[in-house]
Every structure is written in structure tokens, then in C-alpha cells.
Write a protein that holds these residues in place. Structure first.
Motif, short mmCIF file in Angstrom:
data_model
loop_
_atom_site.label_atom_id
_atom_site.label_comp_id
_atom_site.label_asym_id
_atom_site.label_seq_id
_atom_site.Cartn_x
_atom_site.Cartn_y
_atom_site.Cartn_z
N ALA A 1 -14.66 -8.01 -31.34
CA ALA A 1 -15.96 -7.49 -31.00
C ALA A 1 -16.80 -8.33 -32.14
CB ALA A 1 -15.89 -5.83 -30.96
N ILE A 2 -16.47 -8.75 -33.38
CA ILE A 2 -17.91 -8.66 -34.85
C ILE A 2 -17.93 -10.04 -34.32
CG2 ILE A 2 -17.82 -9.52 -36.68
CD1 ILE A 2 -15.36 -6.02 -36.99
N THR B 1 -11.70 -10.28 -2.18
CA THR B 1 -11.67 -8.70 -2.62
C THR B 1 -12.57 -7.90 -3.12
OG1 THR B 1 -10.04 -9.51 -4.56
CG2 THR B 1 -8.98 -10.08 -1.72
N LEU B 2 -12.27 -7.31 -3.23
CA LEU B 2 -12.77 -5.95 -4.24
C LEU B 2 -12.77 -6.32 -5.31
CD1 LEU B 2 -14.59 -3.51 -2.92
CD2 LEU B 2 -13.07 -1.98 -2.84
N GLU B 3 -11.31 -6.69 -5.48
CA GLU B 3 -11.12 -6.53 -7.18
C GLU B 3 -11.99 -8.06 -7.47
OE1 GLU B 3 -7.48 -8.34 -7.50
OE2 GLU B 3 -6.80 -7.50 -9.66
N GLU B 4 -12.00 -8.83 -6.22
CA GLU B 4 -12.47 -10.36 -7.92
C GLU B 4 -13.74 -9.82 -7.49
OE1 GLU B 4 -10.44 -13.43 -4.92
OE2 GLU B 4 -12.76 -13.27 -4.82
N LEU B 5 -14.64 -9.15 -6.91
CA LEU B 5 -16.16 -7.95 -6.51
C LEU B 5 -15.87 -7.95 -8.03
CD1 LEU B 5 -18.42 -7.21 -4.38
CD2 LEU B 5 -17.91 -5.07 -5.94
N PHE B 6 -15.20 -6.60 -8.31
CA PHE B 6 -15.08 -5.73 -9.88
C PHE B 6 -15.05 -6.97 -10.67
CE2 PHE B 6 -13.90 -2.14 -7.51
CZ PHE B 6 -15.22 -1.04 -8.03
N ASP B 7 -14.30 -8.17 -11.26
CA ASP B 7 -14.66 -9.45 -11.76
C ASP B 7 -15.40 -9.67 -12.20
OD1 ASP B 7 -11.66 -8.37 -12.39
OD2 ASP B 7 -11.03 -10.18 -11.36
N VAL B 8 -16.00 -10.08 -10.89
CA VAL B 8 -17.71 -10.81 -10.72
C VAL B 8 -18.78 -10.13 -11.26
CG1 VAL B 8 -19.98 -12.26 -9.37
CG2 VAL B 8 -16.77 -12.44 -9.27
N VAL B 9 -18.85 -8.79 -11.03
CA VAL B 9 -19.65 -7.61 -11.58
C VAL B 9 -19.63 -7.33 -13.28
CG1 VAL B 9 -20.74 -6.76 -9.14
CG2 VAL B 9 -19.59 -5.66 -10.74
N ALA B 10 -18.19 -7.18 -13.58
CA ALA B 10 -18.46 -7.18 -14.70
C ALA B 10 -18.81 -8.50 -15.74
CB ALA B 10 -16.92 -6.69 -14.86
N LEU B 11 -18.71 -9.07 -15.55
CA LEU B 11 -18.81 -10.71 -15.99
C LEU B 11 -20.66 -10.62 -15.94
CD1 LEU B 11 -18.53 -13.30 -17.90
CD2 LEU B 11 -18.34 -14.02 -15.53
N LEU B 12 -21.17 -10.77 -14.45
CA LEU B 12 -22.72 -10.66 -14.50
C LEU B 12 -23.12 -9.41 -15.71
CD1 LEU B 12 -22.79 -12.10 -11.18
CD2 LEU B 12 -23.08 -13.03 -12.99
N SER B 13 -22.77 -8.23 -15.28
CA SER B 13 -23.74 -7.40 -15.75
C SER B 13 -23.46 -7.10 -17.44
CB SER B 13 -22.87 -5.99 -14.95
OG SER B 13 -21.83 -5.37 -16.31
N THR B 14 -22.74 -7.84 -17.94
CA THR B 14 -22.78 -8.16 -19.48
C THR B 14 -22.60 -9.04 -20.04
OG1 THR B 14 -20.20 -7.95 -20.10
CG2 THR B 14 -21.32 -6.18 -19.35
N GLN B 15 -22.97 -10.02 -18.90
CA GLN B 15 -22.41 -11.42 -20.06
C GLN B 15 -24.03 -11.95 -19.62
OE1 GLN B 15 -20.89 -12.30 -23.19
NE2 GLN B 15 -20.38 -10.06 -22.54
N PRO B 16 -24.60 -13.52 -20.05
CA PRO B 16 -25.63 -14.23 -19.46
C PRO B 16 -24.91 -15.39 -18.89
CG PRO B 16 -24.85 -14.95 -22.44
CD PRO B 16 -24.36 -13.51 -21.73
N GLY C 1 -19.15 -3.77 -30.19
CA GLY C 1 -19.80 -5.07 -31.54
C GLY C 1 -21.37 -5.50 -31.40
N PRO C 2 -21.96 -6.14 -31.76
CA PRO C 2 -23.83 -6.69 -31.18
C PRO C 2 -22.81 -7.06 -29.91
CG PRO C 2 -22.24 -7.89 -32.87
CD PRO C 2 -20.83 -6.93 -32.42
N ARG C 3 -22.78 -7.75 -29.40
CA ARG C 3 -22.74 -8.04 -27.96
C ARG C 3 -22.18 -7.29 -26.89
NH1 ARG C 3 -22.77 -14.44 -26.92
NH2 ARG C 3 -21.98 -13.62 -24.89
N GLY C 4 -21.86 -5.95 -27.35
CA GLY C 4 -22.08 -5.47 -26.40
C GLY C 4 -20.81 -5.14 -25.50
N ASN C 5 -20.44 -4.70 -24.42
CA ASN C 5 -19.73 -4.63 -23.59
C ASN C 5 -19.39 -6.47 -23.37
OD1 ASN C 5 -19.52 -2.05 -23.21
ND2 ASN C 5 -19.98 -2.17 -21.03
#
Ligand code: ADP
Ligand code: MG
Length: 725
Positions: free
Chosen positions: A421-422, A303-318, A450-454
């Protein structure tokens, strides 16, 4: 710089070169210095006016030239009657004129040396045959003139880079700046996507609504984003594939550098397809898409919702370095849901190290639970969150951390978000951090300060689990070896070439090959087939004596696809007498059903309780798809089959088998002897290489293949091959 540097020119492969060229050609589209808006109108409700308005309102950095034959000024800008009247160089033209006028406008643009076009206008291939023709003309024209074109029938393009600040869409939304390259095939959905990114603070680098994809395709955009330093994650909303085989070549190269996440709606483009063989009946377009995405490392979401969940993770986290997840929560329920969801997706929730547990005990109340999930209970203060995150995050037994927060009465979301965040800043940067804020008030913005951003915040535990599992699967894909496809020896290749020419000469329309032709083909590629003799009725008994018993008798008939369905296979024949009886039985059955009888096939009987199935279904758009299953007749009933695009490598063949629930049969299920897995792998690879070598083969069905004990091989006892010249 030393003089040597010049001589070491990197050896670019053809494909890499292609990617670079595609990427380069799209620059005027995303980073134009000047834009003409053709079809800009006085009517503020028109699309043209909206386009012009958006360029102005969102602060496009370059020059804007409205084009409209009947005005001299639009929205405060001098306007021009046509493109060549501008008299300045124009990088990009955004076209929103009625479709019959588009062709002329495109010619004008070429004459004025415009480099790229975005055709917003609809009324092309999506509406009529006539529209399709016009679209084709335009595409041919722009290609001849070295221009690139997005659309027609699209929403436009957008670039959030502050040096460009381009909103060349008619959507009144500018998403937050970020690192996600987003492609939407649907324009309407594109507006919804932009809206969602804005509402959920999901940062976009560039956005494209590709519309009819007449020129610029997903493949071009993959290339562009691969090379675009502002893009870290690629998100695709696709409805169809133009050139899946090209996608299959480009996507894995790009996916090795940046994750590609795609949601593909399941619309079947294949239309009706003759499903006469097992392989073709089992394969369908969606299966092909799954195989394509999986093999190319593309993360497919439902689903599109899942797509957003995955990109929200991958775009901000290692990327997670492993499957072990630490869970911190202030309530038990959601943590259990999360742990279950993670484990169902193959991730693990391990017990924490004893030192961590000890340290947690020293400050959390005794009712808390310390192992993993760590439940700090409802009284958890911001300090508790902070200390716990620090401790669990540092623990070497985990690769990723999920923090769940449900606002109880005693704490404020704001303070907790700040504490998260801290403390996120104290966790090794190699570990992804996910949060679940189960609150109708949403997520306090301070979470991202915080220091890790989003930090990605998910609405429910299952969403976090799904996103993390996708990231972990992608990491594994990225690091796993590819293996090698089988390359036929020179002798085999020349024999295949010979037989291919003979077959193509003999068959002018799609036909099933005769049993003898099938045997010859399989013999050349060294797939073992059962000893068999094709014989007319009169000679059956005589030939049977030559072959020796036990034997199998099969009917040969141009009217029969599945022989056993019409009683055309008799097994376990031990004597001349039994052969005679079987011949009579089959003949009677055929006569009763008014089926033609062309002769008989006598075969040695092979004893093995493991039956496998390997086949090819060759889709006109998708190309060949290899299918494999175990378990004889039940294959179609249970649908326990796996698919792969060609070429299948040695590792790929092993994976096809591993995906089958019935793979246990090969390992020796319930005391039964095991089977020769290697032999099955080899057949899969040979079939894959065969169809790559002879692309005119449209279907192959080796069903069944009798699998002998390890080291003894596998023997094909029934095979069909169809050729479509
Ligand atoms: P169909 O056209 O119905 O697929 P097959 O030739 O596959 O006909 O035969 C049906 C079944 O009979 C096979 O699935 C297999 O179990 C068995 N069989 C066929 N040929 C042999 C053989 N030579 N040795 C042992 N079993 C056989
Ligand atoms: Mg069969």
C-alpha cells in the motif's frame, strides 16, 4: 464571467441531447426527496415491509410515506390509506401490491404528481399474455403522464451517495459506497451481486434491478451514468436487448467517457430462424451480441466473476497506457502462470531496464530472479517488497504492475499488504497496480489504506491477467480512429431508390431476387459481377458461342439453394460439345432428384485461387449483420468468419478481414500470389451501405467472390439476395 460565454452555446448533437434528457428524467428515481411505499404491510415478512424497513434502516435522507389502506402507523411512521392522502409532494413511489392492483395505484400516483415509480410487483410480461397487456397499458399510461418507471418485476433501486442513502430494494444489504453504476436484469442475481460487493469491498454508486424493462432500459441508465459524477464505471448484467440498435448508438458515446463492462447471458431470443443462406446459418444471436459489444467499446465478460474482476480494476486504477506488464512475486509458480496468461491475451512481459536490474541485484538475494517476472523468493521482507515495487513500478519499460504474494512462514500478510500500500504511492499515477493474494485468509484491509487508495486484489493470477487485458483492449478501442462508412453518390442513391420501389411493388412476400435483379442491384452499387447470361435450354449453345470460352454452366431452379450440392454447376467448359454434355448432365441430375429446371446460367470462368464470401443476415431485433470470410467452400466447415454491425466503416472492413485466420491467403500464402484486399474491403462497405439504404433486404450472400491480384479487383460469381417487404 464574460458576456461572451452566453453566446457560445455548445452545439449538442441530437444524440447527446437525448442522453442529457434521459439522464435528467431519472434523477427523481435515484435522488428522491420523498418516497411513498405503496403496499407497505404490517406483516414483517412481506416485501412491502422489507422495503420500508430498508429505507429506514439504511438511513434514507428524505421523507418516507408508507401507504396502506388498513393501517395508520407502520414501523413507527404515520401511514396513509392512499397516495393522494399524503398531501405532500412525492418524488418516488415504490409499489409492491399484487399485480392486478398495480394499474390503479399507478393512476393514483399520476393524480398525486408522483414523478417516478419503481414497480416491484411481478405478474406481468414475464408470466402471461394477459400480464404483458397490463404491462403495456401501464407503460403507455406513465409515458403519457411524463413519469418514469423501473420494473415491473424487479428488486428495486439503490443509491449510496451519503446525501441520499437510498435502499429502495427488498435486499437487506447496502453495498460499500463507490463509483460503479450497476444494472442487473435479474432480481435474484441482484441480491447476490449486492452481497458480493459487500463481501469484496467493491464500491457501488447506484444499483438498479431493471426487471422487465418496460420503461427504464439499459439505454436510459447508460445515459444516466454517463452524466452521473459519482459513477466512473458502468457494469451491466443483461439477459436480453430491447433495442440493440439504440444501444449501438448510445453505448459508444458513453464508452468514450466511462468504461462499460457487461456480462450477457447467452439466451437466444431469436427463436427459430430460417437459415437457408450461408450468412444466416453462420450468424446467430450471440455472434451479434459479440459484434455489438466489440464495436461499441463495451467490455464483454463471460462470467459474473470476470465482470467483478474487471470492474474492481477499472473502478480503482487508471487505464494502462500500453500492453507491457511488470510482475513482482515472492514465488515462481504463480508468476509463470500470470506471465503465460498475460501473453496469451496479447499483453507483454518485457525485460526490465538494465538500471532497474542492477538496482534489484544490490539488495535481493542472488537466488532471486531479476528480469521480469521479478521473483524475490520466499524470504522477501516487507522492505524488499517496498523497494522492488518502487524500482519496477518506476521502470519505463512497463505500463502496469502486478504484485503477487503467497504467505510463506516467515512473513505476515498484514505487513506485506502495508508495504504494498505504501510503495504503491511511489509509482507513477498513470500505471495501474494489481495484486494477487494467494491466501485463504483473504486480503488484509490495510492494503487499501495507502496513498493510492483501494488496490484491486485478485484470487488467482489468471483473474488479474484477464482483467488487465480487458482494460488494455478498452484503452485501445477508446483511442483508435473510427473511419468512415461509404456514402453512395447521388446518382447511385437515386438509382437505388428507383429499384427499391420497383422491387417492393413486385414482391409482396419474402422472396429471393432473380439473377437479373441481383445483377442490377450489384451493378448500381458498383460491385463487379461475372459476365453471365440467363438462358432457356434451347438457346444454351448459341449463347455460349456469344460469350466465348472457358465457361461455367449453372442450373437455375426455384427448388435449389446450393447449386453445387445437386451437381448443378459444371466448370471449365471449353467448347460447344462440352456445353452440350454439361446440359445433359445437369438435366439428368435434376430429373433424378425431381427438381424443377427453370433454365441455365452461363458464366465466364474466372481464374483465381482466392475465394471470399461477404453476406448480410438481417435479424428482426438486431438489424443487419455483415459477415465476411475467405476460403470458399471451407467457410462453413471452419467457421472462420467475422461479423460486424452496419454501418461498416473503411477501418471496420479492414478489421473484419484482419480477424480472419485465413487472411494470410490475401497476403500470398506459401508462394501463391496475393489478392486485392482493397477490393474486398470495398465490397464489404458497399454491401453494408446497401442494406442500410434498402432495409427490406433480409439476406445477401456473395459466395464466392473471386479475388484477383492486387489492383485488379474482385468479381462476384455467385450471389443471392432476399427481400422481405
Ligand atoms: P452454389 O450454389 O453451389 O454456391 P456457385 O455458383 O457458388 O454455386 O458455384 C460453386 C463453385 O464453383 C464456386 O464456389 C466456385 O468455386 C466455382 N465457380 C462458380 N462460378 C464460377 C465462375 N464463374 N468462375 C470460376 N469458378 C466458379
Ligand atoms: Mg455459391
Amino acid at each position: 464571467m464574460s458576456a461572451y460565454n452566453n453566446s457560445i452555446i455548445p452545439a449538442f448533437s441530437e444524440l447527446e441531447k437525448e442522453i442529457c434528457l434521459s439522464a435528467e428524467s431519472l434523477k427523481p428515481l435515484f435522488s428522491p426527496q420523498s418516497i411513498a411505499v405503496i403496499g407497505a404491510s404490517r406483516d414483517l415478512h412481506s416485501i412491502g415491509a422489507a422495503l420500508l424497513g430498508n429505507l429506514l434502516r439504511f438511513g434514507f435522507r428524505g421523507k418516507i410515506y408508507p401507504v396502506n389502506p388498513s393501517s395508520t402507523e407502520l414501523q413507527g411512521l404515520r401511514s396513509f390509506p392512499q397516495v393522494d392522502a399524503i398531501g405532500q409532494s412525492v418524488d418516488l413511489a415504490v409499489i409492491a401490491v399484487p399485480s392486478p392492483l398495480v394499474e390503479q395505484v399507478v393512476r393514483d400516483c399520476a393524480a398525486a404528481n408522483v414523478k417516478a415509480l419503481v414497480i416491484i410487483s411481478s405478474g406481468f410480461a414475464e408470466t402471461s399474455e394477459e400480464g404483458k397487456k397490463r404491462q403495456l397499458h401501464i407503460t403507455e399510461f406513465i409515458r403519457k403522464n411524463g413519469m418514469r418507471m423501473v420494473g415491473p418485476n424487479c428488486l428495486g433501486v439503490l443509491n449510496t451517495d451519503s446525501h441520499v442513502s437510498l435502499n429502495a430494494t427488498f435486499a437487506p444489504i447496502f453495498p460499500p459506497r463507490g463509483n460503479i453504476g450497476f444494472l442487473s436484469q435479474s432480481g435474484a442475481l441482484g441480491i447476490a451481486i449486492l452481497d458480493y460487493t459487500k463481501a469484496h469491498n467493491i464500491g457501488i454508486s447506484t444499483f438498479v434491478s431493471v426487471g422487465n424493462k418496460a420503461d427504464v432500459s439499459s439505454n436510459d441508465l447508460l445515459a444516466y451514468w454517463a452524466k452521473d459524477e459519482h459513477t466512473k464505471v458502468i457494469a451491466l448484467y443483461l439477459e436480453s436487448f430491447g433495442k440493440p440498435r439504440k444501444f449501438a448508438r448510445i453505448a459508444p458515446i458513453v464508452a468514450r467517457q466511462k468504461p462499460i463492462v457487461a456480462v450477457k447471458s447467452g439466451r437466444s431470443a431469436a427463436g427459430s430462424r430460417a437459415a437457408s443462406s450461408h450468412s444466416a446459418a453462420l450468424a446467430n444471436l450471440d455472434v451479434a451480441v459479440d459484434a455489438l459489444f466489440e464495436q461499441t467499446g463495451v467490455i464483454r465478460t463471460n462470467t459474473l466473476e470476470e465482470l467483478f474482476d474487471v470492474v474492481a480494476l477499472l473502478s480503482t486504477q487508471p487505464l494502462p497506457q500500453g500492453p507491457r506488464v511488470g510482475i513482482i512475486t515472492n514465488a515462481g509458480g504463480p508468476a509463470i502462470l500470470l506471465a503465460d496468461a498475460l501473453e496469451a491475451k496479447g499483453l507483454v512481459v518485457p525485460e526490465l531496464g538494465s538500471k532497474t536490474i542492477e538496482a534489484l541485484r544490490s539488495f535481493l538475494p542472488s537466488q532471486a530472479s531479476f528480469k521480469n517476472p521479478v521473483d524475490m523468493i520466499a524470504s522477501a521482507s516487507p522492505q524488499d517488497f517496498q523497494k522492488t515495487i518502487h524500482l519496477v513500478g518506476a521502470d519505463e519499460t512497463i505500463d502496469a504492475l502486478v504484485i503477487i504474494y503467497i504467505p510463506p512462514l516467515v512473513t505476515e500478510s498484514e505487513q506485506i499488504a502495508e508495504a504494498i500500500a505504501i510503495s504503491a504511492g511511489m509509482i507513477p499515477v498513470t500505471k495501474p497496480i494489481l495484486t494477487v493474494f494467494l491466501s485463504s485468509k483473504g486480503v488484509p484491509p490495510v492494503l487499501n489504506g495507502g496513498p493510492r487508495g483501494n488496490l484491486p486484489a485478485f484470487s488467482f493470477p489468471e483473474n488479474a491477467a484477464q482483467a488487465l487485458a480487458a482494460a488494455e483492449r478498452y484503452t485501445r478501442w477508446k483511442t483508435k480512429p473510427r473511419g468512415q462508412p461509404l456514402v453512395f453518390s447521388d446518382t447511385v442513391q437515386s438509382d437505388l431508390q428507383k429499384i427499391r420501389e420497383e422491387l417492393l411493388q413486385a414482391k409482396t412476400s419474402p422472396t429471393w431476387l432473380t439473377p437479373n435483379e441481383v445483377s442490377s442491384l450489384l451493378r448500381i452499387i458498383e460491385i463487379q459481377t461475372v459476365t453471365s447470361i440467363e438462358t432457356p435450354l434451347a438457346q444454351v449453345e448459341h449463347k455460349a458461342e456469344q460469350l466465348g470460352y472457358p465457361l461455367v454452366l449453372k442450373v437455375i431452379s426455384p427448388d435449389v439453394v446450393h447449386k453445387s450440392d445437386v451437381g448443378g454447376v459444371v466448370l471449365g467448359l471449353q467448347s460447344k460439345k462440352e456445353i452440350r454434355r454439361a446440359v445433359t448432365e445437369i438435366t439428368t441430375r435434376m430429373t433424378a432428384r425431381k427438381l424443377r429446371l427453370a433454365g441455365f446460367l452461363l458464366q465466364q470462368e474466372i481464374h483465381s485461387h482466392i475465394e471470399a464470401f461477404v453476406g448480410i443476415s438481417n435479424d428482426p431485433v438486431f438489424g443487419p449483420l455483415v459477415v465476411c470470410g475467405l476460403g470458399g467452400v471451407q467457410v462453413e466447415l471452419l467457421r472462420d468468419v467475422s461479423f460486424s454491425l452496419t454501418p461498416v466503416t473503411d477501418i471496420g472492413a479492414g478489421e473484419m478481414i484482419d480477424k480472419l485466420c485465413s487472411k494470410k491467403l490475401l497476403e500470398g500464402f506459401r508462394g501463391a500470389p496475393p489478392g486485392d484486399r482493397e477490393a474486398l474491403c470495398s465490397i464489404i462497405m458497399r454491401v453494408s451501405s446497401l442494406v442500410e439504404f434498402i432495409p427490406e433486404i433480409s439476406e445477401i450472400d456473395l459466395n464466392p467472390i473471386k479475388i484477383l491480384p492486387p489492383g485488379q479487383g474482385a468479381i462476384v460469381v455467385d450471389s443471392r439476395i432476399r427481400i422481405s417487404p
